[in-house]
Scaffold this motif. Structure first.
Motif, PDB file in Angstrom:
ATOM      1  N   GLY A  19       0.833  -1.199   0.000  1.00 34.21           N
ATOM      2  CA  GLY A  19       0.000   0.000   0.000  1.00 34.21           C
ATOM      3  C   GLY A  19       0.860   1.237   0.000  1.00 34.21           C
ATOM      4  N   SER A  20       0.213   2.371   0.049  1.00 35.30           N
ATOM      5  CA  SER A  20       0.943   3.631   0.020  1.00 35.30           C
ATOM      6  C   SER A  20       1.361   4.044   1.433  1.00 35.30           C
ATOM      7  N   VAL A  21       2.129   5.099   1.509  1.00 33.37           N
ATOM      8  CA  VAL A  21       2.536   5.658   2.802  1.00 33.37           C
ATOM      9  C   VAL A  21       1.288   6.128   3.549  1.00 33.37           C
ATOM     10  N   MET A  22       0.334   6.688   2.829  1.00 31.28           N
ATOM     11  CA  MET A  22      -0.916   7.145   3.444  1.00 31.28           C
ATOM     12  C   MET A  22      -1.667   5.963   4.068  1.00 31.28           C
ATOM     13  N   ASP A  23      -1.678   4.808   3.386  1.00 30.82           N
ATOM     14  CA  ASP A  23      -2.314   3.609   3.945  1.00 30.82           C
ATOM     15  C   ASP A  23      -1.683   3.244   5.280  1.00 30.82           C
ATOM     16  N   GLU A  24      -0.365   3.309   5.344  1.00 32.46           N
ATOM     17  CA  GLU A  24       0.353   2.963   6.578  1.00 32.46           C
ATOM     18  C   GLU A  24       0.025   3.944   7.689  1.00 32.46           C
ATOM     19  N   ILE A  25      -0.058   5.230   7.366  1.00 33.70           N
ATOM     20  CA  ILE A  25      -0.398   6.253   8.363  1.00 33.70           C
ATOM     21  C   ILE A  25      -1.805   6.014   8.902  1.00 33.70           C
ATOM     22  N   VAL A  26      -2.746   5.739   8.010  1.00 31.78           N
ATOM     23  CA  VAL A  26      -4.129   5.480   8.415  1.00 31.78           C
ATOM     24  C   VAL A  26      -4.206   4.212   9.256  1.00 31.78           C
ATOM     25  N   ARG A  27      -3.506   3.170   8.847  1.00 33.29           N
ATOM     26  CA  ARG A  27      -3.508   1.900   9.575  1.00 33.29           C
ATOM     27  C   ARG A  27      -2.936   2.086  10.991  1.00 33.29           C
ATOM     28  N   GLU A  28      -1.848   2.831  11.117  1.00 34.09           N
ATOM     29  CA  GLU A  28      -1.238   3.078  12.436  1.00 34.09           C
ATOM     30  C   GLU A  28      -2.178   3.897  13.317  1.00 34.09           C
ATOM     31  N   GLY A  29      -2.855   4.891  12.738  1.00 34.11           N
ATOM     32  CA  GLY A  29      -3.829   5.674  13.493  1.00 34.11           C
ATOM     33  C   GLY A  29      -4.969   4.804  13.996  1.00 34.11           C
ATOM     34  N   ALA A  30      -5.442   3.894  13.157  1.00 31.52           N
ATOM     35  CA  ALA A  30      -6.514   2.978  13.557  1.00 31.52           C
ATOM     36  C   ALA A  30      -6.048   2.065  14.688  1.00 31.52           C
ATOM     37  N   ARG A  31      -4.811   1.576  14.610  1.00 32.00           N
ATOM     38  CA  ARG A  31      -4.262   0.729  15.679  1.00 32.00           C
ATOM     39  C   ARG A  31      -4.240   1.473  17.008  1.00 32.00           C
ATOM     40  N   ARG A  32      -3.785   2.725  16.964  1.00 33.02           N
ATOM     41  CA  ARG A  32      -3.695   3.520  18.201  1.00 33.02           C
ATOM     42  C   ARG A  32      -5.070   3.813  18.784  1.00 33.02           C
ATOM     43  N   MET A  33      -6.038   4.134  17.923  1.00 31.28           N
ATOM     44  CA  MET A  33      -7.393   4.404  18.408  1.00 31.28           C
ATOM     45  C   MET A  33      -8.012   3.150  19.017  1.00 31.28           C
ATOM     46  N   LEU A  34      -7.812   2.008  18.388  1.00 28.20           N
ATOM     47  CA  LEU A  34      -8.341   0.751  18.910  1.00 28.20           C
ATOM     48  C   LEU A  34      -7.696   0.409  20.253  1.00 28.20           C
TER      49      LEU A  34
END
Length: 92
Positions: A19-34
């Motif tokens: 995926g893109s760098v943006m995908d990784e940023i979004v995925r990491e944000g989702a991990r932190r929120m969860l």
């Protein structure tokens, strides 16, 4: 899985993670929120049952630290996390 479209599919970020760098940023944000939501839920549950004790005066619900990290597969992809456990006999 939905991804953020990347104009440059040949970039190292796109090749390495699928995926893109943006995908990784979004995925990491989702991990932190969860993780934050789960921590808050465990703290609330522990607080609600702080007064529950057995016949020896020991709390029935305690936070025993963390279990070993394990892989969890979600719609957003794989994640690693620990787990809190209680001592209630009814839930074993």
């Amino acid at each position: 899985m939905l991804t953020v479209a990347s104009a440059e599919r040949g970039t190292p970020a796109a090749q390495g993670s699928g995926g893109s760098v943006m995908d990784e940023i979004v995925r990491e944000g989702a991990r932190r929120m969860l993780a934050a939501a789960l921590e808050a839920e465990v703290a609330a549950y522990d607080g609600e049952h702080a007064e529950a004790v057995d016949e020896h005066g020991h709390r029935l619900v305690v936070r025993n630290g963390r279990h070993q990290v394990r892989q969890v597969l979600t719609c957003a992809g794989a994640d690693r996390g620990g787990r809190a456990a209680g001592q209630r006999q009814a839930h074993r």
